[in-house]
Design a protein around this motif. Structure first.
Motif, short mmCIF file in Angstrom:
data_model
loop_
_atom_site.label_atom_id
_atom_site.label_comp_id
_atom_site.label_asym_id
_atom_site.label_seq_id
_atom_site.Cartn_x
_atom_site.Cartn_y
_atom_site.Cartn_z
N SER A 151 7.54 3.90 5.94
CA SER A 151 8.75 4.43 7.48
C SER A 151 10.08 3.02 7.22
O SER A 151 11.05 3.51 7.74
CB SER A 151 8.19 4.24 8.96
OG SER A 151 7.66 2.77 9.62
N GLU A 152 9.39 1.96 7.02
CA GLU A 152 10.40 0.91 6.58
C GLU A 152 11.70 0.89 5.64
O GLU A 152 12.42 1.46 5.38
CB GLU A 152 10.23 -0.78 6.51
CG GLU A 152 9.45 -0.97 8.25
CD GLU A 152 7.87 -0.68 7.93
OE1 GLU A 152 7.32 -0.02 7.58
OE2 GLU A 152 7.51 -1.48 8.49
N LEU A 153 10.47 1.70 4.62
CA LEU A 153 11.66 2.38 2.95
C LEU A 153 13.16 3.57 3.61
O LEU A 153 13.47 3.25 3.35
CB LEU A 153 10.96 2.15 2.21
CG LEU A 153 9.66 1.11 1.65
CD1 LEU A 153 8.94 1.66 0.39
CD2 LEU A 153 10.80 0.11 0.84
N LEU A 154 12.02 4.09 4.85
CA LEU A 154 13.04 5.57 5.17
C LEU A 154 14.00 5.54 5.36
O LEU A 154 14.84 5.51 5.06
CB LEU A 154 12.19 6.80 5.03
CG LEU A 154 10.80 6.88 4.17
CD1 LEU A 154 10.06 8.07 4.71
CD2 LEU A 154 11.67 8.21 3.10
N ARG A 155 13.70 4.01 6.55
CA ARG A 155 14.46 3.62 7.21
C ARG A 155 16.22 2.72 6.04
O ARG A 155 17.20 2.93 6.18
CB ARG A 155 14.97 2.50 8.14
CG ARG A 155 13.82 3.48 9.43
CD ARG A 155 13.91 2.23 10.41
NE ARG A 155 13.12 1.49 10.84
CZ ARG A 155 11.49 0.85 10.72
NH1 ARG A 155 10.90 2.67 11.07
NH2 ARG A 155 11.22 0.31 10.07
N GLY A 172 1.02 -1.61 0.11
CA GLY A 172 -0.20 -0.21 -0.21
C GLY A 172 0.89 1.34 0.06
O GLY A 172 0.48 2.45 -0.35
N VAL A 173 1.97 1.15 0.03
CA VAL A 173 3.39 2.21 -0.07
C VAL A 173 2.65 2.75 -1.06
O VAL A 173 2.38 2.21 -2.40
CB VAL A 173 4.75 1.78 0.36
CG1 VAL A 173 4.73 1.17 -0.39
CG2 VAL A 173 4.78 3.37 1.07
N TYR A 199 7.99 13.36 -2.23
CA TYR A 199 8.34 12.28 -2.86
C TYR A 199 8.74 11.40 -2.98
O TYR A 199 8.96 10.18 -3.30
CB TYR A 199 8.84 12.41 -4.94
CG TYR A 199 8.82 13.58 -5.13
CD1 TYR A 199 7.43 13.04 -6.25
CD2 TYR A 199 8.57 14.92 -5.57
CE1 TYR A 199 6.52 14.56 -6.62
CE2 TYR A 199 8.65 16.22 -6.18
CZ TYR A 199 7.11 15.93 -7.11
OH TYR A 199 6.88 16.85 -7.51
N LEU A 200 9.18 11.45 -1.49
CA LEU A 200 10.00 9.95 -1.01
C LEU A 200 8.44 8.99 -0.28
O LEU A 200 7.55 9.08 -0.33
CB LEU A 200 10.97 10.73 0.05
CG LEU A 200 11.67 10.66 0.49
CD1 LEU A 200 12.37 11.77 1.92
CD2 LEU A 200 12.66 10.23 -0.21
#
Length: 327
Positions: A115-119, A90-91, A107-108
């Motif tokens: 949050s997992e992808l940003l980390r 769903g991201v 656009y992040l």
């Protein structure tokens, strides 16, 4: 009808098996640049980093960051794969070629799983800052691959085999994993061509000659060339013209000269990528159909969007193949 995202198609191309709950992302190696208080997407391809350099980076990323359900798999040039085992689809993500020279803050990844992808993105930047490949590239005046950029996510699709749908055997020739993956899910044989790079320096004639050989024992061939699209993303008019001319002469020309007997051929782009915006747009594309059994004068003055607008318009693109196969 069947598309869930480009990530799972590219996974199929490189032989990565996905479980139903897995989410696959295209994972670009990109160049980010700090300008004042903003971080800019300088290059969606990290200077079109060659595979021999990028594959080592991806292996290092997988060794250091491949945990908590995440795995990295090497692809070609800047195009790689990130798989999130049991991940969230769903991201919301953005293709990096859509935001070249723009701040990335808006656009992040957003939404469930962001949050997992940003980390992961932040961790990749720390790891890549002083990576030996990037240090060498800096010495050579080349852009570094200083971050990952995951996008195009999806779970594995369910597609009917091409033979089951049309009663024909098929093969695919392409350098990019997205197209190969479509072929894999459609049950086609993927033909590997030495010198097919997915960039401006690809071997046009080599692809065409491999295509003619493939047609000796198959009914249908899907041949794809990426170079005009790459030139568009670069904003390079001269390279785009050169790529189109080479495609016309070395691919279409070679195949037309080599085919014998009755045949049909269809030529079209898979999407528009105008030089003015340097990214894909949602507009109709021109297509050309030729049947060797129907020699009739053409009412058109060349092959272009303008001329195509005088012809047949097929509103639902997935029906075009039915028209081509069915005659």
């Amino acid at each position: 009808l069947y598309y869930t995202g480009r990530g799972p198609l590219e996974a199929a191309s490189i032989g990565v098996e996905l479980d139903p709950e897995d989410v696959a992302f295209r994972c670009n190696l990109v160049t980010l640049q700090v300008l004042g208080i903003e971080v800019i997407m300088e290059d969606y391809s990290a200077g079109h980093i060659p595979t021999e350099e990028s594959s080592g980076i991806i292996r290092d990323l997988d060794r250091e960051l491949g945990r908590d359900g995440f795995r990295f798999f090497p692809g070609v040039s800047y195009r790689h794969l990130l798989v999130w085992k049991g991940g969230r689809d769903g991201v919301r993500t953005t293709p990096p070629h859509d935001i070249v020279e723009q701040p990335i803050s808006s656009y992040l990844p957003q939404g469930e799983g962001a949050s997992e992808l940003l980390r992961l993105i932040t961790s990749s930047q720390i790891l890549l800052k002083d990576h030996p490949v990037n240090l060498r590239r800096a010495e050579e005046g080349k852009r570094p691959a200083n971050s990952i950029w995951p996008w195009g996510q999806g779970r594995r699709p369910s597609m009917p085999p091409f033979r089951e749908k049309y009663g024909l055997s098929g093969k695919v020739i392409a350098a990019v994993d997205l197209i190969k993956g479509i072929g894999v899910y459609a049950g086609m044989e993927v033909v590997e061509v030495p010198g097919a790079t997915g960039w401006l320096d690809t071997d046009y004639r080599g692809k065409a000659e491999a295509g003619l050989k493939a047609l000796e024992d198959t009914d249908f061939l899907y041949l794809h060339v990426e170079a005009p699209d790459e030139a568009s993303h670069m904003g390079d008019v001269e390279e785009k013209i050169r790529a189109i001319e080479r495609f016309d002469q070395e691919v279409v020309g070679t195949i037309l000269e080599g085919l014998t007997g009755d045949f049909r051929i269809m030529v079209l782009p898979d999407h528009p990528t105008p030089i003015s915006v340097r990214t894909h747009v949602d507009e109709p594309v021109p297509f050309l159909l030729y049947d060797s059994r129907r020699e009739v004068p053409s009412p058109f003055d060349g092959f272009s969007e303008k001329e195509a607008s005088k012809g047949v318009f097929i509103e639902e693109g997935h029906l075009l193949m039915d028209r081509f196969i069915g005659g």
